[in-house]
Write a protein that holds these residues in place. Structure first.
Motif, PDB file in Angstrom:
ATOM      1  N   PHE A  97       0.837  -1.200   0.000  1.00  0.00           N
ATOM      2  CA  PHE A  97       0.000   0.000   0.000  1.00  0.00           C
ATOM      3  C   PHE A  97       0.876   1.256   0.000  1.00  0.00           C
ATOM      4  CE2 PHE A  97      -2.249   3.482   1.976  1.00  0.00           C
ATOM      5  CZ  PHE A  97      -3.519   3.426   1.418  1.00  0.00           C
ATOM      6  N   ALA A  98       1.887   1.259   0.853  1.00  0.00           N
ATOM      7  CA  ALA A  98       2.737   2.440   0.996  1.00  0.00           C
ATOM      8  C   ALA A  98       3.569   2.713  -0.255  1.00  0.00           C
ATOM      9  CB  ALA A  98       3.650   2.281   2.207  1.00  0.00           C
ATOM     10  N   VAL A  99       3.895   1.684  -1.008  1.00  0.00           N
ATOM     11  CA  VAL A  99       4.633   1.869  -2.261  1.00  0.00           C
ATOM     12  C   VAL A  99       3.686   2.309  -3.372  1.00  0.00           C
ATOM     13  CG1 VAL A  99       5.922   0.686  -4.094  1.00  0.00           C
ATOM     14  CG2 VAL A  99       6.481   0.253  -1.695  1.00  0.00           C
ATOM     15  N   ASP A 100       2.573   1.616  -3.512  1.00  0.00           N
ATOM     16  CA  ASP A 100       1.649   1.898  -4.607  1.00  0.00           C
ATOM     17  C   ASP A 100       0.922   3.231  -4.438  1.00  0.00           C
ATOM     18  OD1 ASP A 100       2.374  -0.523  -5.711  1.00  0.00           O
ATOM     19  OD2 ASP A 100       0.672  -1.614  -4.855  1.00  0.00           O
ATOM     20  N   ASP A 101       0.728   3.663  -3.191  1.00  0.00           N
ATOM     21  CA  ASP A 101       0.066   4.942  -2.910  1.00  0.00           C
ATOM     22  C   ASP A 101       0.967   5.804  -2.027  1.00  0.00           C
ATOM     23  OD1 ASP A 101      -2.689   4.996  -4.114  1.00  0.00           O
ATOM     24  OD2 ASP A 101      -2.818   3.088  -3.063  1.00  0.00           O
ATOM     25  N   ALA A 102       2.195   6.007  -2.493  1.00  0.00           N
ATOM     26  CA  ALA A 102       3.197   6.701  -1.677  1.00  0.00           C
ATOM     27  C   ALA A 102       2.772   8.119  -1.292  1.00  0.00           C
ATOM     28  CB  ALA A 102       4.538   6.739  -2.421  1.00  0.00           C
ATOM     29  N   ALA A 103       2.223   8.865  -2.242  1.00  0.00           N
ATOM     30  CA  ALA A 103       1.811  10.242  -1.941  1.00  0.00           C
ATOM     31  C   ALA A 103       0.660  10.264  -0.946  1.00  0.00           C
ATOM     32  CB  ALA A 103       1.418  10.967  -3.226  1.00  0.00           C
ATOM     33  N   LEU A 104      -0.261   9.329  -1.097  1.00  0.00           N
ATOM     34  CA  LEU A 104      -1.388   9.254  -0.162  1.00  0.00           C
ATOM     35  C   LEU A 104      -0.895   8.861   1.225  1.00  0.00           C
ATOM     36  CD1 LEU A 104      -4.433   9.358   0.352  1.00  0.00           C
ATOM     37  CD2 LEU A 104      -4.567   6.965  -0.402  1.00  0.00           C
ATOM     38  N   LEU A 164      12.119   3.431   0.568  1.00  0.00           N
ATOM     39  CA  LEU A 164      13.279   3.021  -0.224  1.00  0.00           C
ATOM     40  C   LEU A 164      12.852   2.469  -1.578  1.00  0.00           C
ATOM     41  CD1 LEU A 164      15.471   1.248   2.493  1.00  0.00           C
ATOM     42  CD2 LEU A 164      15.972   3.421   1.355  1.00  0.00           C
ATOM     43  N   VAL A 165      11.786   1.675  -1.578  1.00  0.00           N
ATOM     44  CA  VAL A 165      11.299   1.086  -2.831  1.00  0.00           C
ATOM     45  C   VAL A 165      10.669   2.157  -3.719  1.00  0.00           C
ATOM     46  CG1 VAL A 165       9.689  -0.572  -3.857  1.00  0.00           C
ATOM     47  CG2 VAL A 165      10.944  -1.183  -1.776  1.00  0.00           C
ATOM     48  N   ALA A 166       9.795   2.989  -3.126  1.00  0.00           N
ATOM     49  CA  ALA A 166       9.075   4.002  -3.897  1.00  0.00           C
ATOM     50  C   ALA A 166      10.023   5.017  -4.531  1.00  0.00           C
ATOM     51  CB  ALA A 166       8.053   4.708  -3.012  1.00  0.00           C
ATOM     52  N   GLY A 168      12.983   4.349  -5.557  1.00  0.00           N
ATOM     53  CA  GLY A 168      13.882   3.687  -6.490  1.00  0.00           C
ATOM     54  C   GLY A 168      15.244   3.369  -5.909  1.00  0.00           C
ATOM     55  N   ARG A 169      15.422   3.575  -4.605  1.00  0.00           N
ATOM     56  CA  ARG A 169      16.707   3.276  -3.970  1.00  0.00           C
ATOM     57  C   ARG A 169      17.001   1.783  -3.968  1.00  0.00           C
ATOM     58  NH1 ARG A 169      20.029   7.720  -3.010  1.00  0.00           N
ATOM     59  NH2 ARG A 169      18.706   9.501  -2.483  1.00  0.00           N
ATOM     60  N   VAL A 170      15.945   0.996  -3.801  1.00  0.00           N
ATOM     61  CA  VAL A 170      16.098  -0.458  -3.873  1.00  0.00           C
ATOM     62  C   VAL A 170      14.984  -1.017  -4.745  1.00  0.00           C
ATOM     63  CG1 VAL A 170      17.165  -0.594  -1.577  1.00  0.00           C
ATOM     64  CG2 VAL A 170      14.704  -0.956  -1.821  1.00  0.00           C
ATOM     65  N   PRO A 171      15.238  -2.115  -5.474  1.00  0.00           N
ATOM     66  CA  PRO A 171      14.156  -2.735  -6.258  1.00  0.00           C
ATOM     67  C   PRO A 171      13.122  -3.376  -5.351  1.00  0.00           C
ATOM     68  CG  PRO A 171      16.197  -4.008  -6.432  1.00  0.00           C
ATOM     69  CD  PRO A 171      16.530  -2.773  -5.670  1.00  0.00           C
ATOM     70  N   ARG A 172      11.954  -3.628  -5.917  1.00  0.00           N
ATOM     71  CA  ARG A 172      10.859  -4.168  -5.112  1.00  0.00           C
ATOM     72  C   ARG A 172      11.207  -5.529  -4.523  1.00  0.00           C
ATOM     73  NH1 ARG A 172       4.928  -2.080  -6.087  1.00  0.00           N
ATOM     74  NH2 ARG A 172       3.935  -2.950  -4.253  1.00  0.00           N
TER      75      ARG A 172
END
Length: 199
Positions: A97-104, A164-166, A168-172
């Motif tokens: 959720f936190a990656v897919d809706d990072a801004a939210l 970190l994922v959102a 791009g620092r680390v891959p999913r």
């Protein structure tokens, strides 16, 4: 010259959907009631029948985000599986959720949002109550408040991994490995031993 109609079927839901689309693309700074009215095809004053100002719209978005995340966590808890597997599922649900809706997610935890609107605070409290309940029966004699600390540590750790994922620092895939490592460390720690009563 024709004017846009003031009323719109289920305008509040339309505005919230459009607002989420805007913050995903342009961030919170790109959000305005006038632009949302244009995107929804209504008069520029129409959104004020649902949101007194921009902050009220942001608060409604944050509340909606907490409700959605809580619902997803509850679904993860509905699986009949060993506690460890379920904690991994909860953690991955939170991070996804936190990656897919990072801004939210960022908006949900903005201090001004939770301070300004009781509904946001209540929605956040429900999320943490669900996370707390997943730990098992509470020990009323625990003076260290281990459960609360564990739940906050969980949220902070998962949001850190998601960031970190959102960014791009680390891959999913690496993020998934970090979730596994984090849960292993937390559940086998002294704090985890006091906080988690469910096995």
């Amino acid at each position: 010259m024709t004017t846009r109609p003031f009323h719109h079927g289920n305008l509040r839901a339309v505005l919230l959907e459009e607002a989420e689309s805007v913050i995903r693309q342009d961030g919170v700074d790109g959000l305005s009631l006038r632009d949302l009215a244009r995107r929804a095809g209504v008069s520029h004053g129409a959104p004020r029948s649902h949101f007194a100002d921009r902050q009220a719209l942001l608060d409604a978005l944050a509340e909606r985000g907490f409700v959605r995340l809580t619902t997803r966590i509850e679904r993860a808890l509905a699986h009949d599986e060993p506690a460890r597997a379920q904690f991994d599922r909860i953690a991955r649900t939170y991070v996804d959720f936190a990656v897919d809706d990072a801004a939210l997610m960022e908006l949900m935890f903005a201090t001004k949002g939770s301070a300004a609107a009781p509904a946001v605070g209540q929605a956040a409290a429900r999320l943490f109550a669900v996370l707390d309940a997943s730990l098992g029966p509470a020990d009323p004699a625990d003076p260290t408040r281990a459960r609360g600390r564990f739940t906050l540590l969980f949220a902070a750790t998962m949001q850190g991994i998601a960031a970190l994922v959102a960014s791009g620092r680390v891959p999913r895939a690496t993020g998934d490995t970090l979730v596994t490592d984090a849960m292993e460390s937390m559940l086998t720690s002294e704090l985890g031993g006091r906080a988690v009563t469910r096995r």
